[in-house]
Write a protein that holds these residues in place. Structure first.
Motif, mmCIF file in Angstrom:
data_model
loop_
_atom_site.group_PDB
_atom_site.id
_atom_site.type_symbol
_atom_site.label_atom_id
_atom_site.label_comp_id
_atom_site.label_asym_id
_atom_site.label_seq_id
_atom_site.Cartn_x
_atom_site.Cartn_y
_atom_site.Cartn_z
ATOM 1 N N VAL A 12 0.848 -1.132 0.160
ATOM 2 C CA VAL A 12 -0.043 0.091 -0.097
ATOM 3 C C VAL A 12 0.782 1.253 0.065
ATOM 4 C CG1 VAL A 12 -1.842 1.131 1.148
ATOM 5 C CG2 VAL A 12 -1.668 -1.198 1.200
ATOM 6 N N ILE A 35 -0.891 -1.008 -4.573
ATOM 7 C CA ILE A 35 -2.256 0.094 -4.516
ATOM 8 C C ILE A 35 -1.873 1.409 -3.952
ATOM 9 C CG2 ILE A 35 -4.547 0.287 -3.607
ATOM 10 C CD1 ILE A 35 -4.511 -2.557 -2.828
ATOM 11 N N CYS A 47 9.814 16.269 -0.995
ATOM 12 C CA CYS A 47 10.292 17.375 -0.400
ATOM 13 C C CYS A 47 11.625 17.785 -1.365
ATOM 14 C CB CYS A 47 10.783 17.094 0.988
ATOM 15 S SG CYS A 47 11.321 18.604 1.842
ATOM 16 N N ASP A 123 -6.079 3.252 -6.135
ATOM 17 C CA ASP A 123 -7.262 3.310 -5.101
ATOM 18 C C ASP A 123 -6.580 3.814 -3.633
ATOM 19 O OD1 ASP A 123 -9.728 2.650 -4.131
ATOM 20 O OD2 ASP A 123 -9.847 0.698 -4.930
ATOM 21 N N THR A 124 -7.588 4.013 -2.905
ATOM 22 C CA THR A 124 -7.131 4.253 -1.451
ATOM 23 C C THR A 124 -7.799 3.170 -0.449
ATOM 24 O OG1 THR A 124 -7.319 6.358 -2.067
ATOM 25 C CG2 THR A 124 -7.512 6.023 0.145
ATOM 26 N N THR A 154 2.872 1.155 3.552
ATOM 27 C CA THR A 154 4.027 2.296 3.383
ATOM 28 C C THR A 154 3.364 3.802 3.226
ATOM 29 O OG1 THR A 154 4.097 2.041 0.981
ATOM 30 C CG2 THR A 154 5.678 0.662 2.149
ATOM 31 N N THR A 157 3.403 10.164 4.771
ATOM 32 C CA THR A 157 2.770 11.391 5.621
ATOM 33 C C THR A 157 1.185 11.563 5.499
ATOM 34 O OG1 THR A 157 3.261 12.666 3.763
ATOM 35 C CG2 THR A 157 4.876 12.852 5.619
ATOM 36 N N GLY A 173 -2.301 14.821 2.304
ATOM 37 C CA GLY A 173 -1.023 13.806 2.776
ATOM 38 C C GLY A 173 0.153 14.496 2.244
ATOM 39 N N ALA A 180 -5.178 9.943 3.918
ATOM 40 C CA ALA A 180 -5.621 8.681 3.897
ATOM 41 C C ALA A 180 -6.427 8.682 5.219
ATOM 42 C CB ALA A 180 -4.648 7.860 3.556
ATOM 43 N N THR A 376 12.227 9.730 8.820
ATOM 44 C CA THR A 376 12.059 10.930 7.877
ATOM 45 C C THR A 376 13.218 10.729 6.581
ATOM 46 O OG1 THR A 376 11.849 13.266 7.324
ATOM 47 C CG2 THR A 376 13.340 12.452 9.160
ATOM 48 N N GLY A 377 12.812 10.913 5.398
ATOM 49 C CA GLY A 377 13.914 10.697 4.663
ATOM 50 C C GLY A 377 13.479 9.476 3.461
ATOM 51 N N TYR A 378 13.831 10.117 2.215
ATOM 52 C CA TYR A 378 13.551 8.937 1.150
ATOM 53 C C TYR A 378 14.503 7.824 1.374
ATOM 54 C CZ TYR A 378 12.450 13.607 -1.100
ATOM 55 O OH TYR A 378 12.000 14.743 -1.389
HETATM 56 C C1 LIG Z 1 5.999 18.434 3.309
HETATM 57 C C2 LIG Z 1 6.884 17.005 3.461
HETATM 58 C C3 LIG Z 1 8.243 17.703 3.960
HETATM 59 C C4 LIG Z 1 9.368 16.505 3.855
HETATM 60 N N1 LIG Z 1 10.642 17.039 4.389
HETATM 61 C C5 LIG Z 1 11.590 16.131 4.341
HETATM 62 C C6 LIG Z 1 12.857 16.482 4.475
HETATM 63 O O1 LIG Z 1 13.108 17.810 4.840
HETATM 64 N N2 LIG Z 1 13.993 15.653 4.521
HETATM 65 C C7 LIG Z 1 13.620 14.210 4.411
HETATM 66 O O2 LIG Z 1 14.672 13.364 4.297
HETATM 67 N N3 LIG Z 1 12.446 13.970 4.042
HETATM 68 C C8 LIG Z 1 11.489 14.989 4.097
HETATM 69 N N4 LIG Z 1 10.285 14.455 3.829
HETATM 70 C C9 LIG Z 1 9.831 12.959 3.992
HETATM 71 C C10 LIG Z 1 10.069 12.448 2.855
HETATM 72 O O3 LIG Z 1 9.088 12.598 1.846
HETATM 73 C C11 LIG Z 1 9.479 10.979 3.203
HETATM 74 O O4 LIG Z 1 10.209 10.465 4.412
HETATM 75 C C12 LIG Z 1 9.572 9.832 2.033
HETATM 76 O O5 LIG Z 1 8.687 10.260 1.170
HETATM 77 C C13 LIG Z 1 8.876 8.596 2.973
HETATM 78 O O6 LIG Z 1 8.707 7.533 2.121
HETATM 79 P P1 LIG Z 1 7.321 6.859 2.271
HETATM 80 O O7 LIG Z 1 7.623 5.806 1.224
HETATM 81 O O8 LIG Z 1 7.385 6.392 3.522
HETATM 82 O O9 LIG Z 1 6.203 7.718 2.058
HETATM 83 P P2 LIG Z 1 5.778 8.883 0.838
HETATM 84 O O10 LIG Z 1 6.887 8.849 0.001
HETATM 85 O O11 LIG Z 1 5.263 9.712 1.607
HETATM 86 O O12 LIG Z 1 4.570 7.842 0.031
HETATM 87 C C14 LIG Z 1 3.387 7.410 0.556
HETATM 88 C C15 LIG Z 1 2.555 6.794 -0.548
HETATM 89 O O13 LIG Z 1 1.601 6.015 -0.101
HETATM 90 C C16 LIG Z 1 0.392 6.555 -0.775
HETATM 91 N N5 LIG Z 1 -0.687 6.339 0.089
HETATM 92 C C17 LIG Z 1 -0.761 6.788 1.397
HETATM 93 N N6 LIG Z 1 -2.015 6.113 1.920
HETATM 94 C C18 LIG Z 1 -2.497 5.580 0.991
HETATM 95 C C19 LIG Z 1 -3.681 4.451 1.052
HETATM 96 N N7 LIG Z 1 -4.401 4.700 2.322
HETATM 97 N N8 LIG Z 1 -3.820 4.038 0.028
HETATM 98 C C20 LIG Z 1 -3.206 4.115 -1.028
HETATM 99 N N9 LIG Z 1 -2.195 4.633 -1.053
HETATM 100 C C21 LIG Z 1 -1.799 5.619 -0.019
HETATM 101 C C22 LIG Z 1 0.837 7.775 -0.951
HETATM 102 O O14 LIG Z 1 -0.268 8.319 -2.183
HETATM 103 C C23 LIG Z 1 1.980 7.869 -1.565
HETATM 104 O O15 LIG Z 1 2.418 7.448 -2.840
HETATM 105 C C24 LIG Z 1 9.115 15.428 3.805
HETATM 106 C C25 LIG Z 1 7.800 15.051 3.395
HETATM 107 C C26 LIG Z 1 6.871 16.054 3.403
HETATM 108 C C27 LIG Z 1 5.474 15.702 2.885
#
Ligand SMILES: Cc1cc2nc3c(=O)[nH]c(=O)nc-3n(C[C@H](O)[C@H](O)[C@H](O)COP(=O)(O)OP(=O)(O)OC[C@H]3O[C@@H](n4cnc5c(N)ncnc54)[C@H](O)[C@@H]3O)c2cc1C
Length: 626
Positions: A12, A35, A47, A123-124, A154, A157, A173, A180, A376-378
C-alpha cells in the motif's frame, strides 16, 4: 476469489518505501499488487529533489548492493553529483545527487513496469482486515477487497495528514493530495498504538526572478561517483547544473518574527514533534537567537524547469510573511513564489510494534515500512521498503526472513534502532548512529552486501559475476602489491616532491601507501614495473581506491573487526520465543517491562534496549542457560 483480487503480496503506497517493497517482492517471484492513491505520483520526491547525503548516501549504496532500485534511478535522473565530506576519513564520505524531480518519478515507474509479476491499482486503502492473528485483506474506498498472504503498509505522511500554512489548516497527505483515513482506526481495533509527528518543506521559487550574481555558486564534482554498481557512466555527468548558496540576515529574521503570532508552530496548533536536525527556519531563529545568519541552498528542481527549491528555509509561517522575508534575502529582492512552504502532521506507529524483519508483532504477515515507522527521508524509507518487500515475499513461501546486523549495514542500524530504541521524533540516519561506521563505508557496500543480495535472489547472475570479478581483482591486487618492493631509486624523487622522508631501503608498497597523501595510482604512474604488474590484474579505478582505503585505515578496520567478533558472541545468542519474563524474578521492573514490550530475539538486541541494564542481561543469560 477472483484472481484479480487475490495476490501473494500487497503493497500500500507508491512512495520510496512502497516502490522498493513492490519491486523486491515481485522480482523474488511473489504476485504483487501495488495499490496507491494516485498512479501518476509513484516515486514522487515529496520534499527535496535530492538523493543521498551524509549517511543517507551509504544507505543508497547498500540498497543498490542488495538489488534495490533507488541507486539506479538517482544516477539516471541526476543533474548534479557530489561526494560530501571528502576532506574527512572514508567512513564519512557520502555520495549525494541533485535530481530532476519529474524524471526521477518517471524512471521509478519505468523500473517497476519492467517487472512482470507486479500489478498496479489506483485506489485508497481504508481498512486492514486480519483473521486469527494473520493478515487477510485490505478494503478500499472504491468498495473493493484485495486479499494477500503478506501486506506491506507504506503510507508515508498521508495517514490523517493535516497541512498547516500560517492560520490555515486542512486535511492533506502532501501539497495538492488528499489525506488517507481509516487505516489508523482499523489498526487501533487490533490493539496497535499510533502517534503524531510533523515535518515541513520550504517554498519553491521562480528561478528567473533570482539574481544569481549575488549568490555563491556550488558546482558538482568533476569526476562524480555513481550510486549504482550497474552505472558505468552517469548520463548527466557532463552537463551538471549548479546549486547556489544564499544567506539570511538579521532583517530577514525580523520579518519572519512578525509572523510568529500566526505561526502554527508557536500558537499551539501544531502539537507534534518535528525533525530536530532539520528544523524550520522559524525554529532556527527561535532556538539560535545569537546567530545573525543561516545558510540556504538554492537547488534546481530539474533540467527543463525554472522552479527552484530553497533548502534550509522550511517553514509553515503565513504566506505573506514567507514572501516578505524571502524578498529581503540578498539576490531574492524580486523573487516570485511558486509554492509556499508548509508543515504537515501525520499518524505513525511507534516502531516497538514491529520485529527487525519489519513484520508487526500483533498481526502475522503485516509489515510496516518508511515514514509510518517514524522515520523521515527517502533513503530511510527505501531501505525499509526493500527489507519489508524481501520479508513479505519470504513470508508467503514460509522461508526464513532476512535481518541485517548493525555491523553489516546502515540498514541494520536503522531498523535495530527503530525496534529497540523507538522514536518520538522523526528519525533520520547519521554516521554517528553506526558504532561500526569504519566498516560500513559507501565504498565497500558492494563487497559487504552483493553476496547476500545474490543469495536472496535480487542480484542477477550477470551482475554477480561482474562483482565476483571485481572482488577477485581486489584480492589479487592486494597480494601483488604486498609482495612488490619499492626501491629507493624509483620513489625518492617523488617522495621529496611530496616533502616526505626518503626511503633508506626497499619497502613493500603498502608501507608507502600507509603514509599520508600517497596513493597507489601515483606509485603506479612512476614505476613502469609496478605499472606492468598491476595492469595485468586490473585498471578499475574503484578497485585501486578500495586498496588505498584498506591500507590507509587497516589499523582501525582490524580493531573494529575484532570488536565485532566479540560482540557477535552475545549478539547471536537466541532468546526463546516462549520465554515468560514475569517468571524471572531478579529482573529489574523497568527491564522486565521493556523486554515484554519489545520482545527481543537475541541477547545482543536485548542489551541495546534502553532501560535494560547490564545486570538484567546477566540474569537473562543465566536464566536461558538453565
Ligand atoms: C512536507 C514534507 C516535507 C518533508 N521534508 C523532508 C525533509 O526535509 N527531509 C527528508 O529527508 N524527508 C522529508 N520528507 C519526508 C520524505 O518525503 C519522506 O520521508 C519519504 O517520502 C517517505 O517515504 P514513504 O515511502 O514512507 O512515504 P511517501 O513518499 O510519503 O509515500 C506514501 C505513498 O503512499 C500512498 N498512500 C498513502 N496512504 C495510502 C492509502 N491509504 N492507500 C493507497 N495509497 C496510499 C501515497 O499516495 C504515496 O504514494 C518530507 C515530506 C513531506 C510531505
Amino acid at each position: 476469489m477472483n484472481k484479480d483480487f487475490d495476490y501473494d503480496v500487497i503493497v500500500v503506497g507508491g512512495g520510496h518505501a512502497g516502490t522498493e517493497a513492490a519491486a523486491a517482492s515481485a522480482k523474488l517471484g511473489s504476485k504483487t499488487l501495488l495499490i496507491t492513491m494516485n498512479i501518476n505520483m509513484i516515486g514522487q520526491l515529496s520534499c527535496n529533489p535530492a538523493i543521498g547525503g551524509v549517511a543517507k548516501g551509504q544507505l543508497v549504496r547498500e540498497i543498490d548492493a542488495l538489488g534495490g532500485i533507488m541507486g539506479m534511478v538517482a544516477d539516471s535522473s541526476g543533474i548534479q553529483f557530489r561526494m560530501l565530506n571528502r576532506s574527512k576519513g572514508p567512513a564519512m564520505w557520502s555520495p549525494r545527487s541533485q535530481n530532476d524531480r519529474a524524471v526521477y518519478a518517471i524512471h521509478v515507474r519505468e523500473q517497476l513496469e519492467r517487472i512482470p509479476n507486479l500489478y498496479f491499482r489506483q485506489d485508497t486503502v481504508n481498512k486492514i482486515v486480519a483473521k486469527n492473528g494473520c493478515v487477510h485483506s485490505v478494503r478500499t474506498t472504491s468498495g473493493q477487497t484485495y486479499k494477500a498472504r503478506s501486506i506491506v503498509l507504506t503510507n508515508g505522511t498521508f495517514l490523517n495528514g493535516t497541512i498547516h500554512i500560517g492560520e490555515k489548516s486542512y486535511g492533506g497527505g502532501r501539497s495538492g493530495e488528499k489525506a488517507a483515513t481509516g487505516i489508523t482506526e482499523s489498526l487501533h481495533a487490533y490493539g496497535f498504538l499510533s502517534g503524531r509527528l510533523k515535518t515541513g518543506t520550504p517554498p519553491r521559487l521562480d528561478g528567473r526572478s533570482i539574481q544569481y550574481d549575488k549568490l555563491e555558486i556550488q558546482p558538482g564534482d568533476e569526476n562524480p561517483h555513481p550510486f549504482s554498481f550497474l552505472t558505468k557512466q552517469l548520463p548527466g555527468q557532463n552537463e551538471q547544473l549548479s546549486c547556489w548558496i544564499a544567506y539570511t540576515s538579521p532583517k530577514v529574521h525580523d520579518l519572519l518574527r512578525l509572523g510568529f503570532d500566526r505561526s502554527p508552530m508557536f500558537n499551539g496548533r501544531i502539537k507534534s514533534t518535528g525533525p530536530r536536525y532539520c528544523p524550520s527556519i522559524e525554529d532556527k531563529i527561535n532556538r539560535f537567537k545569537d546567530r545573525d545568519r543561516h545558510q540556504l541552498f538554492l537547488e534546481p528542481e530539474g533540467r527543463n524547469t525554472y522552479e527552484m527549491y530553497l533548502n534550509g528555509f522550511s517553514t509553515s509561517l503565513p504566506e505573506d510573511t514567507q514572501i516578505s522575508a524571502l524578498k529581503s534575502i540578498p539576490g531574492f529582492e524580486h523573487v516570485h513564489l511558486i509554492r509556499p512552504g508548509y508543515a504537515i502532521e501525520y499518524d505513525y506507529f511507534p516502531p516497538h510494534q514491529i520485529y527487525r524483519t519489519l513484520e508487526t508483532k500483533l498481526i502475522k504477515g503485516l509489515f510496516f515500512a518508511g515514514q509510518i515507522n517514524g522515520t523521515t527521508g527517502y533513503e530511510e524509507a527505501a531501505a525499509q521498503g526493500l527489507m519489508a518487500g524481501i520479508n513479505a515475499h519470504q513470508h508467503t513461501i514460509d522461508k526464513t526472513k532476512v535481518v541485517l546486523n548493525r555491523s553489516q549495514a546502515y540498514i541494520g542500524v536503522l531498523i535495530d534502532d527503530l525496534v529497540n530504541k523507538g522514536t518520538e521524533e522523526p528519525y533520520r540516519m547519521f554516521t554517528s548512529r553506526a558504532e561500526h561506521r569504519i566498516l560500513l563505508r559507501q565504498d565497500n557496500a558492494d563487497y559487504r552486501l552483493t553476496e547476500l543480495g545474490y543469495q536472496i535472489g535480487l542480484i542477477d547472475e550477470d551482475r554477480y559475476l561482474k562483482f565476483k570479478k571485481k572482488e577477485k581483482e581486489t584480492d589479487e591486487l592486494s597480494k601483488a602489491i604486498s609482495s612488490y618492493s619499492a626501491r629507493p631509486s624509483s620513489f625518492n624523487e617523488f617522495l621529496s616532491l611530496k616533502d616526505q622522508a626518503p626511503l633508506k631501503q626497499s619497502v613493500k608498497i603498502p608501507k608507502l601507501i600507509s603514509r599520508p597523501h600517497i596513493e597507489l595510482e601515483e606509485l603506479i604512474a612512476i614505476d613502469p614495473e609496478l605499472k606492468e604488474t598491476t595492469r595485468s590484474i586490473t585498471s578499475d579505478k574503484e578497485v585501486i581506491e578500495q586498496i588505498n582505503i584498506l591500507i590507509k585505515y587497516s589499523g582501525y578496520i582490524e580493531k573494529e573487526q575484532e570488536l565485532v567478533k566479540q560482540i557477535d558472541l552475545n549478539e547471536s545468542k537466541a532468546i526463546p520465543k516462549s520465554i515468560d519474563y514475569n517468571r524471572i524474578q531478579s529482573l529489574s521492573s523497568e527491564g522486565k517491562q521493556k523486554l515484554i514490550k519489545i520482545k527481543p530475539e537475541t541477547i545482543g538486541q536485548a542489551s541495546r534496549i534502553s532501560g535494560v541494564s547490564a545486570s538484567d542481561i546477566a540474569v537473562l543469560l543465566i536464566y536461558i542457560k538453565s
